[in-house]
Design an enzyme around this catalytic site. Sequence first.
Site, PDB file in Angstrom:
ATOM      1  N   ASP A  79      -7.870  -8.239   6.305  1.00 62.75           N
ATOM      2  CA  ASP A  79      -8.998  -7.842   6.818  1.00 62.75           C
ATOM      3  C   ASP A  79      -9.453  -6.357   7.206  1.00 62.75           C
ATOM      4  O   ASP A  79      -8.325  -5.336   7.173  1.00 62.75           O
ATOM      5  CB  ASP A  79      -8.472  -7.829   8.354  1.00 62.75           C
ATOM      6  CG  ASP A  79      -7.644  -7.524   8.943  1.00 62.75           C
ATOM      7  OD1 ASP A  79      -6.286  -7.044   8.038  1.00 62.75           O
ATOM      8  OD2 ASP A  79      -7.253  -6.813  10.147  1.00 62.75           O
TER       9      ASP A  79
ATOM     10  N   ASP B 249       0.979  -1.469   0.414  1.00 63.11           N
ATOM     11  CA  ASP B 249       0.527   0.166   0.131  1.00 63.11           C
ATOM     12  C   ASP B 249       1.195   0.838   0.152  1.00 63.11           C
ATOM     13  O   ASP B 249       1.692   1.713  -1.391  1.00 63.11           O
ATOM     14  CB  ASP B 249      -0.840  -0.104   0.924  1.00 63.11           C
ATOM     15  CG  ASP B 249      -2.071   1.421   1.789  1.00 63.11           C
ATOM     16  OD1 ASP B 249      -2.443   1.421   0.589  1.00 63.11           O
ATOM     17  OD2 ASP B 249      -1.802   1.696   2.084  1.00 63.11           O
TER      18      ASP B 249
END
Length: 186
Positions: free
Chosen positions: A168, A112
């Site tokens: 998650d 990311d």
Amino acid sequence: MESSTRLLIQDKYFVPYLSEQQMRQRVQELGKQIATDYADKKPLLLCILNGSFIFAADLVRSMDTVCQVSFLKYSSYIKDKSSNQAKDLLGIQGLNENLKDRHLIVVEDIVDTGTTMDKLLKELDSHKPASIEIATCLFKPSALKFNISPKYVAFSIPNHFVIGYGLDYDNYGRHLSGIYICDEDE
Ligand code: IMP
């Protein structure tokens, strides 16, 4: 069988983005490519917990080559936001393998901002491995803040929060077989 409609996970809605079949097919391709590239190199795969556990399991089973697998644990996200710090929860010092002269493949769920990878690659490099490459299930190029270029990427995605296939939200949603994207309308 998962619902193909919106899922409510804690306080956020998610919608299907990449199907179980898409994941399976692409991860198998990637595994075959890595096996070809690393034939006779006996790579050591360093899988980053928690998020990479499903990707890593599928990837190594698609790799028809001699390899070793080990695990590191880092944490950088709090719920759906990057903390911009990678916390080392189970670090290199806990590995049984000597990294010197090894061909290392870091197996990640998603790159990311690149905070985790930047920190880890620097640490790994200090152990003088023969080579280091990144195999990541997902890559958000537009979120990247460091000079990192993962060699093996299953899917590049836009800068949106996703869950499933090991990823998650607040430790929920990891079990989903496909990738789900946060529904921005909510
Ligand atoms: P980075 O250090 O900012 O590159 O983030 C890496 C870690 O943040 C990943 O290994 C994930 O655990 C988590 N992360 C980043 N983006 C997402 C996302 O969209 N969904 C779930 N976890 C994410």
